[in-house]
Design a protein around this motif. Structure first.
Motif, PDB file in Angstrom:
ATOM      1  N   VAL A 628       0.852  -1.192   0.000  1.00 19.76           N
ATOM      2  CA  VAL A 628       0.000   0.000   0.000  1.00 19.76           C
ATOM      3  C   VAL A 628       0.887   1.242   0.000  1.00 19.76           C
ATOM      4  CG1 VAL A 628      -1.738   1.323   1.270  1.00 19.76           C
ATOM      5  CG2 VAL A 628      -1.866  -1.179   1.210  1.00 19.76           C
ATOM      6  N   SER A 629       0.576   2.166  -0.885  1.00 20.30           N
ATOM      7  CA  SER A 629       1.298   3.425  -1.049  1.00 20.30           C
ATOM      8  C   SER A 629       0.456   4.563  -0.484  1.00 20.30           C
ATOM      9  CB  SER A 629       1.564   3.651  -2.544  1.00 20.30           C
ATOM     10  OG  SER A 629       1.873   5.000  -2.833  1.00 20.30           O
ATOM     11  N   GLU A 630       0.936   5.180   0.603  1.00 23.02           N
ATOM     12  CA  GLU A 630       0.194   6.252   1.276  1.00 23.02           C
ATOM     13  C   GLU A 630       0.525   7.596   0.630  1.00 23.02           C
ATOM     14  OE1 GLU A 630      -1.915   6.216   3.925  1.00 23.02           O
ATOM     15  OE2 GLU A 630      -1.760   4.137   4.653  1.00 23.02           O
ATOM     16  N   GLN A 631      -0.451   8.162  -0.099  1.00 24.97           N
ATOM     17  CA  GLN A 631      -0.289   9.454  -0.790  1.00 24.97           C
ATOM     18  C   GLN A 631      -1.437  10.352  -0.359  1.00 24.97           C
ATOM     19  OE1 GLN A 631       2.558   9.756  -2.354  1.00 24.97           O
ATOM     20  NE2 GLN A 631       3.028   7.560  -2.183  1.00 24.97           N
ATOM     21  N   ILE A 632      -1.374  10.810   0.893  1.00 30.83           N
ATOM     22  CA  ILE A 632      -2.558  11.314   1.588  1.00 30.83           C
ATOM     23  C   ILE A 632      -2.466  12.803   1.919  1.00 30.83           C
ATOM     24  CG2 ILE A 632      -3.130   9.025   2.479  1.00 30.83           C
ATOM     25  CD1 ILE A 632      -1.855   9.736   5.130  1.00 30.83           C
ATOM     26  N   SER A 633      -1.693  13.546   1.126  1.00 26.49           N
ATOM     27  CA  SER A 633      -1.561  14.989   1.346  1.00 26.49           C
ATOM     28  C   SER A 633      -2.914  15.686   1.212  1.00 26.49           C
ATOM     29  CB  SER A 633      -0.589  15.580   0.321  1.00 26.49           C
ATOM     30  OG  SER A 633      -1.007  15.259  -0.995  1.00 26.49           O
ATOM     31  N   THR A 634      -3.016  16.838   1.853  1.00 21.78           N
ATOM     32  CA  THR A 634      -4.205  17.675   1.681  1.00 21.78           C
ATOM     33  C   THR A 634      -4.314  18.073   0.212  1.00 21.78           C
ATOM     34  OG1 THR A 634      -3.813  18.578   3.880  1.00 21.78           O
ATOM     35  CG2 THR A 634      -5.388  19.747   2.481  1.00 21.78           C
ATOM     36  N   ALA A 635      -5.443  17.794  -0.414  1.00 23.43           N
ATOM     37  CA  ALA A 635      -5.602  18.077  -1.841  1.00 23.43           C
ATOM     38  C   ALA A 635      -5.289  19.548  -2.114  1.00 23.43           C
ATOM     39  CB  ALA A 635      -7.014  17.740  -2.296  1.00 23.43           C
ATOM     40  N   SER A 636      -4.508  19.781  -3.177  1.00 23.98           N
ATOM     41  CA  SER A 636      -4.034  21.091  -3.662  1.00 23.98           C
ATOM     42  C   SER A 636      -2.660  21.439  -3.113  1.00 23.98           C
ATOM     43  CB  SER A 636      -4.983  22.250  -3.327  1.00 23.98           C
ATOM     44  OG  SER A 636      -4.846  22.685  -1.979  1.00 23.98           O
ATOM     45  N   LYS A 637      -2.124  20.666  -2.154  1.00 25.79           N
ATOM     46  CA  LYS A 637      -0.863  21.041  -1.506  1.00 25.79           C
ATOM     47  C   LYS A 637       0.362  20.357  -2.111  1.00 25.79           C
ATOM     48  CE  LYS A 637      -2.631  23.825   1.505  1.00 25.79           C
ATOM     49  NZ  LYS A 637      -2.395  25.267   1.351  1.00 25.79           N
ATOM     50  N   GLU A 638       0.237  19.125  -2.582  1.00 20.67           N
ATOM     51  CA  GLU A 638       1.375  18.388  -3.135  1.00 20.67           C
ATOM     52  C   GLU A 638       1.473  18.722  -4.617  1.00 20.67           C
ATOM     53  OE1 GLU A 638       4.425  16.955  -2.586  1.00 20.67           O
ATOM     54  OE2 GLU A 638       3.471  15.436  -1.324  1.00 20.67           O
ATOM     55  N   ALA A 639       2.587  19.320  -5.024  1.00 18.17           N
ATOM     56  CA  ALA A 639       2.709  19.715  -6.427  1.00 18.17           C
ATOM     57  C   ALA A 639       2.558  18.508  -7.353  1.00 18.17           C
ATOM     58  CB  ALA A 639       4.045  20.404  -6.658  1.00 18.17           C
ATOM     59  N   SER A 640       3.269  17.433  -7.052  1.00 17.35           N
ATOM     60  CA  SER A 640       3.190  16.236  -7.892  1.00 17.35           C
ATOM     61  C   SER A 640       3.358  14.983  -7.058  1.00 17.35           C
ATOM     62  CB  SER A 640       4.275  16.283  -8.979  1.00 17.35           C
ATOM     63  OG  SER A 640       4.430  15.014  -9.575  1.00 17.35           O
ATOM     64  N   GLY A 641       4.512  14.876  -6.409  1.00 16.40           N
ATOM     65  CA  GLY A 641       4.922  13.615  -5.806  1.00 16.40           C
ATOM     66  C   GLY A 641       5.617  12.764  -6.857  1.00 16.40           C
TER      67      GLY A 641
END
Length: 801
Positions: A628-641
């Motif tokens: 499982v890959s946790e990509q749980i930033s607040t939407a609009s905050k992570e430019a890309s990842g």
């Protein structure tokens, strides 16, 4: 010497004896590493020289990629892979009784970067060389990286990252190509040929000495260059206190990201930024002049790309050279400069857009400040013609305003291209953060979604999965990752899925053994490996992950019938030394790990692992093992990842918000093959703009939230006093800036879907196979082709094979 294992063994023994003056029997593992590294660098040299000569002879454009970070990782294994000699070396060493993996462990991760910005730059260099594109990196040769992370009683402790303690086998020092750089002093004006001119006088000079490292392309003869600058005292310094001068000079390339809490640290950071661009542009122009003489067509043959705002002083520095040294008019110099520089923005966080106080900037860089002032005045005058009477717009767009130099504004004004790094990120830039600039210069803005090099993150990191893919669809995908789509048809092939399951199991066992050796904790390879590895920051919401674990722990303690598939939560993250909130979250994760891992009532159904000192070489074991890959930033905050792409390529399934490149992952693989939850970017931005969010409502209406928040302060975690109170207060008293409580219920629901999906093993493996099959789009080769074609105007210079 690498044509077959017999020649290799003989050459290895000769080299070892000549380097160290001792027999093979007396030699150490470090001797073996340095011997092999020197052999490989010598082997690279012929192609490195040939590539340089070819670039000098060709009348084609070249790109120079300026970045404050290059997070390279170890280079021995990747160089052997790209050169195609890995098998010969491994077999030869084995016959000599040596283990290649043990030799590779000797190499230190290069301490030249911290997170995604630097790792992206490293991936881009790999792709430039592998695609035969004439592109070179320019950075700083930090003596110490960010820091080595240790946990003491669960708290992060920072130790010096001494990656150069035993030297760097890949670098070549070039003192004959040093560049002199001036700080402080004053600007003098004088008249020459009836024209007013300026010179920087009575400054403090330091010398930038280049150390060049080869960047080896995959299955090609192209070897590009990463040039790293080291700060050294000038031969004839003017400073009277010579020892203080020496300390101040060497500090410029001593540490990555010195603490800028106080003015002294701010000055040092600004010094580093100007040091990088002045040295790099001085070197670029010297090389250009050798062939072309005049700089009149400089922008037609050179593109200087600035990776975020750290190198934005490239704009006034290039202007300075064209004005003061080339005697060009302002208009002519600006035409060349503004058609040479291209800029990548990496953030939607307003607070992360660099601004420098003029009372620090002006004394340190007096001539550069004059040029920035002139750029600003001319820019504001142009805006006045375009938007007469709109004072507030001009004020908001100014480069110099309210005692600050706004670096992102300078970057946009002085470049011909401005790109974001994911579709949503670019749209937010255009419509929100840089809306006024987009309205003024719509043609400058474009998107280039990030990518990763599959050579490191699949071929090197996961040879087991590489072999399975190769056996299934052949070799073509190694050069063209779009061919991974051929795996689509195998997502329903039970034999393929069984092999995929075996690969994942083997990789989980490898990581499990590393965890056992590092922490003493034994983990269950049949558990779900749920992984969140990235820089620790409030918007990335490691806290949301922690609250889910606390919720599961509470349920298991309270309800004997509560049934979950065993799960191992794995974290890796560094917090910036001065980011005290993030460091409290680290302590919270470690305190939770102590509680969960030592509670016999849990019976191993939950484990929490926080791996110390997260870095590239550790990541190469983590990504292939993740479920499982946790990509749980607040939407609009992570430019890309880009971690999201590495997990996907290795068959992990994403649980994530619709943020950054998660959106494009969803477009590629389908929402049915990942787990989406939470607020959208539009909803988040609406809350920020219009208000209406009250975190206390979620606290009062959700008993699960009440319980985990109270446990932060009610003694649930012994021996921490009130250490977690600021976390508690940030969520209730400060209204939860990153919507952790708002997204909590949605996140729990998504995690329950993860649990249910994993129990149907064939269904999970089909989803995993689909993710691998659709990951090819996220190769940095695709990204770099887009940069080359759509921004830089770059053509491949050569391809032998």
């Amino acid at each position: 010497m690498f044509s077959n294992k017999e020649k290799f063994k003989a050459a290895f023994l000769r080299k070892l004896e000549s380097m160290y003056g001792k027999s093979f029997q007396e030699s150490t593992p470090r001797d073996h590493y340095h011997t092999l590294g020197n052999m490989v660098r010598e082997y690279i040299s012929a192609n490195w020289i040939a590539t340089n000569e070819r670039n000098r002879a060709a009348d084609e454009k070249q790109v120079y990629y300026l970045s404050i970070e290059f997070l390279l990782g170890r280079l021995l294994g990747s160089n052997l892979l790209n050169l195609g000699i890995q098998e010969v070396v491994e077999e030869g060493l084995k016959e000599l009784g040596l283990d290649f993996s043990a030799i590779e462990e000797i190499e230190a991760d290069a301490g030249l970067g911290n997170g995604g910005l630097g790792r992206l730059a490293a991936c881009f260099l790999d792709s430039l060389a592998s695609l035969d594109l004439p592109g070179h990196g320019c950075g700083i040769r930090y003596k110490h990286g960010l820091f080595d992370q240790k946990f003491v009683d669960g708290y992060q402790v920072e130790l010096p990252e001494q990656w150069l303690r035993h030297g760097n086998v890949w670098e070549v020092r070039k003192p004959d190509q040093a560049v002199e750089i001036n700080f402080w002093g004053k600007v003098e004006s004088y008249i020459e040929d009836g024209k007013e001119k300026f010179r920087h006088a009575k400054g403090e000079a330091i010398t930038a000495v280049p150390y060049d490292m080869p960047v080896v392309g995959y299955q090609t003869d192209t070897v590009n260059m990463l040039r790293l600058w080291s700060a050294e005292p000038a031969p004839f310094p003017t400073n009277k206190d010579i020892m203080q001068y020496k300390r101040d000079t060497e500090a410029v390339s001593e540490f990555l990201y010195p603490d800028d809490t106080h003015d002294e640290g701010k000055i040092l950071r600004l010094k580093q930024q100007y040091f990088l661009v002045a040295a790099s542009i001085g070197s670029i122009i010297r090389s250009y002049r050798k062939k072309n003489g005049s700089l009149i067509d400089f922008h037609k043959k050179v593109t200087i790309h600035i990776n975020d705002t750290h190198p934005v002083l490239a704009i006034p520095e290039l202007m300075r050279i064209l004005l003061d040294e080339e005697n060009m008019s302002w208009e002519q110099a600006w035409e060349i400069t503004s058609h040479t520089i291209s800029y990548t923005n990496h953030t939607t966080l307003s607070e992360a857009l660099e601004k420098w106080p003029t009372n620090i900037f002006q004394p340190l860089l007096p001539r550069i400040y004059m040029i920035v002032e002139e750029i600003n005045e001319r820019f504001c005058a142009d805006l006045w013609k375009k938007y007469p009477g709109q004072w507030s717009r001009i004020e908001d767009m100014a480069i110099l305003a309210h005692g600050l130099v706004k670096m992102a504004h300078l970057a946009v004004v002085g470049s011909f291209s401005v790109n974001g790094v994911a579709k949503i990120h670019t749209e937010i830039l255009k419509n929100r953060e840089m809306r006024l600039f987009y309205e003024a210069f719509p043609d400058k803005f474009n998107n280039k979604t990030n990518g990763i090099t599959h050579r490191r993150w699949l071929l090197k990191a996961n040879p087991q999965l590489t072999s399975l893919i190769q056996d299934t669809i052949g070799h073509g995908w190694m050069k063209d990752t779009t061919q991974l789509r051929q795996l689509d048809v195998y997502a329903n092939d039970s034999a393929f899925l069984e092999k995929l399951d075996q690969v994942k199991r083997e990789r989980k066992q490898i990581l499990g053994e590393r965890i056992r050796k590092q922490t003493g904790i034994v983990i269950d390879s049949d558990s779900i490996f749920d992984v969140q590895v990235k820089r620790l920051h409030a918007y990335k919401r490691q806290l949301l992950n922690v609250f889910h674990i606390m919720y599961l722990y509470n349920r298991l303690k309270e309800d004997s019938s509560f049934d979950i598939h065993p799960r191992t939560f794995i974290f890796g993250a560094k917090a910036s030394p001065g980011y005290y909130y993030a460091k409290r979250v680290i302590k919270l994760i470690n305190s939770l790990a102590d509680k969960v891992n030592n509670d016999p009532a849990i019976n191993g159904r939950l484990k929490v692992i926080f791996l110390e000192n997260y870095r590239v070489s550790l990541a190469e074991d983590i990504f292939p093992a993740a479920d499982v890959s946790e990509q749980i930033s607040t939407a609009s905050k992570e430019a890309s990842g880009t971690g999201n792409m590495k997990f996907m390529m290795n068959g992990a399934l994403t649980i994530g918000t619709l943020d950054g490149a998660n959106i494009e992952i969803k477009e590629e693989v389908g929402e049915e093959n990942m787990f989406i939850f939470g607020l959208t970017a539009e909803q988040v931005l609406n809350y920020y703009q219009n208000g209406g969010y009250r975190s206390s409502e979620y606290y009062h209406h959700d008993k699960r939230i009440q319980q985990v928040l109270e446990q932060l302060i009610n003694g649930f975690f012994p021996d921490v006093d009130d250490h977690f109170e600021p976390i508690h207060d940030s969520l209730l008293m400060q209204n939860d800036e990153y919507f952790v409580l708002k997204d909590f219920a949605s996140y729990i629901d998504a995690q329950e879907r993860v649990d249910a999906a994993y129990r149907n093993r064939n269904h999970w493996l089909r989803m995993s196979a689909k993710n691998i099959a659709h990951s090819g789009f996220f190769s940095s080769d695709r990204t770099i082709r887009q940069y080359a074609n759509e921004i830089w105007g770059l053509e491949p210079s050569y391809s032998k094979r």
